[in-house]
Write a protein that holds these residues in place. Structure first.
Motif, PDB file in Angstrom:
ATOM      1  N   SER A   1       0.840  -1.191   0.000  1.00 50.97           N
ATOM      2  CA  SER A   1       0.000   0.000   0.000  1.00 50.97           C
ATOM      3  C   SER A   1       0.880   1.247   0.000  1.00 50.97           C
ATOM      4  O   SER A   1       1.017   1.927   1.026  1.00 50.97           O
ATOM      5  CB  SER A   1      -0.917  -0.002   1.235  1.00 50.97           C
ATOM      6  OG  SER A   1      -1.747   1.134   1.257  1.00 50.97           O
TER       7      SER A   1
ATOM      8  N   THR B   1       0.239   4.743   1.654  1.00 52.81           N
ATOM      9  CA  THR B   1       0.234   4.940   3.104  1.00 52.81           C
ATOM     10  C   THR B   1       1.629   5.099   3.693  1.00 52.81           C
ATOM     11  O   THR B   1       1.766   5.490   4.852  1.00 52.81           O
ATOM     12  CB  THR B   1      -0.472   3.760   3.811  1.00 52.81           C
ATOM     13  OG1 THR B   1       0.238   2.547   3.530  1.00 52.81           O
ATOM     14  CG2 THR B   1      -1.899   3.610   3.318  1.00 52.81           C
TER      15      THR B   1
ATOM     16  N   HIS C   1       4.543  11.886  -1.007  1.00 49.41           N
ATOM     17  CA  HIS C   1       3.832  12.000   0.267  1.00 49.41           C
ATOM     18  C   HIS C   1       3.944  13.395   0.859  1.00 49.41           C
ATOM     19  O   HIS C   1       3.265  13.718   1.820  1.00 49.41           O
ATOM     20  CB  HIS C   1       4.375  10.960   1.263  1.00 49.41           C
ATOM     21  CG  HIS C   1       3.969   9.566   0.938  1.00 49.41           C
ATOM     22  ND1 HIS C   1       2.938   8.923   1.575  1.00 49.41           N
ATOM     23  CD2 HIS C   1       4.419   8.699  -0.001  1.00 49.41           C
ATOM     24  CE1 HIS C   1       2.790   7.716   1.055  1.00 49.41           C
ATOM     25  NE2 HIS C   1       3.674   7.553   0.101  1.00 49.41           N
TER      26      HIS C   1
END
Length: 578
Positions: A385, A388, A499
């Protein structure tokens, strides 16, 4: 390329070129990149080489000033002392968190000044990005406060204090007469790094917390557990990086990196890394072979290092890994993770050669395994993932597969950023004009940057999705800017990490700049999860929020050319436009 002069792309008819579509304008830039790279002057590469030497020289000086360490002529007597590795770890963390390491200078599009980090993180009211503001108390907000400045300053001070420290005494199990730094000093560094990171993830990532923070944690242990834990950290780094390269993206990284390699100078040789120059700029069999070989080395050789415990297997494995990191170092890759590669060479020699005999059977507690489990779990989650987990703690280094963004901004939006952000450098387009001395030359290098991004598979998706982001509007009204450059301007540090340029940063800029609907539209592309052959995307209007989502197929990107901005896009049924 010249010593002082950039090897710039040549467009004979600039007016005709400027009238072309974005894809048409990328074509000559991509062809130029394929045989020249960015065309960086030799002097600039020498600047980075000098910085590496300065990093190593200062590290040696810090070690030599440690009580109990004799001169360079007696290095064989002290180079395996645990405090040597400990101080190099903390010094490199300081080097990185100040902003002198990854992401430094023109090769990371940071020109005036060549670094951010400390220039932002000691300044109130700059943007900070807490990782879990809704879950961790006292971390809400995106404006840097005096508390944040104090925490960061305390981290810098504590690192300096530790670097000036002395060993606590002999450790028989490590054949050490000096020992290690007092545990409280390292514990304070770890605690302050954690506190800074919870308030602002960019500081943790900028310090390369997944590497140097993890190794600092290893020095909270005792005896042989220190060495075992540190070995497991390096093993996880290599293994995580190798696993992340098991994809279709990595050969594109190789061909792009070899084009920009200052050591491989002949143009004919650089062209060999592409299938059929100038028409087919997908990676050739050579690039694919190099990618597979590099992945195999990073996946298998560290296991030999970890379990061989000396002798010719260790010598061969160490030689291969040193050559592996020197190969990366010699290419001077974009993003310039140079000192990290130097550190990895020193770390592997110290741990796996200098302390080859210490292994899992020498543990006195389970803490090294616990540290390994935490790091390995982060790597697993990061691959399954990727949205995340940042690609840094996920250890997906230079795999060609990380979260990215492309910002479509009107000139009025750039003006608002200039006026309303507490920041140091101007927006990227303005910097280019200052450096290259004119609109025409700056435009060429803007498209060179587009070509670099498009050489990576995700670039084809980003430029395709830009059409979706600006659908129903005149695309000529917008300037396309890589999210990394926006991040560099806004928060003072970037290292290829989507991110830090996602909805959180968009919201922080919207709060400060009050963009009008349609003034800023952002393409957010997630990395590919290891178990799928697709990548999710979102389109976000800074003023009104997300208005489209869906996915693209990795195969479609991998089978296209750098200038292709028409790859298939699969829009979610619930997506709405505004």
């Amino acid at each position: 390329m010249g010593f002082l002069k950039q090897d710039a792309p040549v467009v004979e008819d600039f007016d005709a070129w400027s009238q072309g579509s974005r894809a048409e304008k990328i074509v000559p830039m991509a062809q130029h990149w394929a045989q020249v790279g960015f065309g960086t002057p030799v002097a600039l590469h020498l600047l980075y080489a000098t910085k590496i030497l300065a990093y190593a020289a200062i590290a040696l000086m810090i070690v030599l000033l440690t009580p109990g360490i004799s001169g360079v002529g007696e290095i064989e007597q002290w180079w395996t002392e645990p405090i040597v590795l400990e101080k190099v770890v903390l010094y490199t963390m300081l080097f990185e968190v100040i902003g002198l390491g990854c992401g430094f200078g023109p090769l990371n599009n940071r020109i005036f000044p060549p670094m951010g980090a400390i220039l932002y993180w000691l300044r109130p009211n700059t943007i900070r990005l807490p990782p879990w503001p809704g879950r961790i108390p006292l971390t809400r907000g995106t404006s840097r406060t005096p508390v944040d400045v104090a925490l960061y300053a305390a981290l810098l001070v504590m690192l300096v204090v530790a670097l000036c420290g002395s060993g606590t005494g002999p450790i028989a199990s490590l054949n050490s007469s000096i020992g290690v730094l007092p545990v409280w000093e390292v514990a304070m560094v770890v605690a302050l790094l954690a506190a800074c990171g919870l308030r602002d993830k960019s500081i943790f990532l900028g310090a390369r917390g997944e590497v140097y923070g993890s190794l600092a944690v290893a020095f909270l242990l005792t005896g042989t557990d220190i060495i075992v834990a540190a070995k497991l950290v390096l093993l996880t780094i290599w293994f995580g990086a190798a696993v992340s390269k098991l994809n279709r993206h990595f050969p594109f990284v190789i061909s792009t990196m070899m084009s920009n390699n200052p050591v491989l100078r002949p143009r004919w040789l650089k062209r060999k890394f592409f299938t059929h120059f100038p028409d087919d700029l997908t990676p050739s069999w050579i690039s694919r072979w190099v990618a597979h070989a590099a992945t195999a080395i990073e996946l298998c050789v560290p296991i030999v290092l970890f379990f061989s415990h000396g002798g010719w297997p260790t010598a061969i494995a160490a030689t291969v890994m040193v050559a592996f990191h020197l190969g990366i170092l010699a290419s001077i890759p974009m993003g310039v993770p140079l000192e990290w590669n130097v550190f990895m060479i020193f770390g592997l020699l110290f741990l796996f050669v200098g302390h080859a005999g210490i292994g899992l059977t020498d543990m006195h507690s389970a803490w090294p395994v616990v540290l390994f489990a935490v790091l390995a779990s982060t790597v697993v989650v990061g691959n399954l993932s990727p949205r995340t987990v940042s690609f840094l703690p996920g250890m997906r280094y230079y795999a060609g597969n990380w979260d990215t963004s492309l910002w479509c901004m009107k000139p009025s939006a750039a003006a608002k950023i200039e006026q309303n952000l507490v920041a140091i450098p101007s927006v990227p387009a303005a910097q280019m004009k200052k450096v290259y001395g004119g609109t025409k030359t700056a435009a060429l290098y803007q498209y060179m940057a587009y070509a670099f991004r498009a050489f990576n598979t995700h670039g084809r998706a980003m430029f395709t999705l830009a059409h979706h982001a600006m659908a129903g509007r005149d695309e000529a009204d917008y300037v396309l800017t890589d999210g990394e450059l926006i991040t560099s301007t806004a928060i003072g540090w970037n290292f290829g990490d989507g991110h830090m340029c996602n909805e959180q940063l968009i919201a922080a800029l919207q709060d400060r700049c009050d963009f009008e609907p349609g003034e800023v539209r952002v393409v957010l592309l997630d990395a590919q999860p290891i178990q799928r052959q697709t990548q999710r995307y979102r389109l976000v209007d800074a003023a009104t929020g997300e208005f489209e989502s869906g996915y693209v197929r990795v195969a479609d990107m991998a089978n296209s050319q750098p200038w292709d901005d028409t790859i298939p896009v699969y829009v979610d049924a619930h997506a709405t436009r505004n």
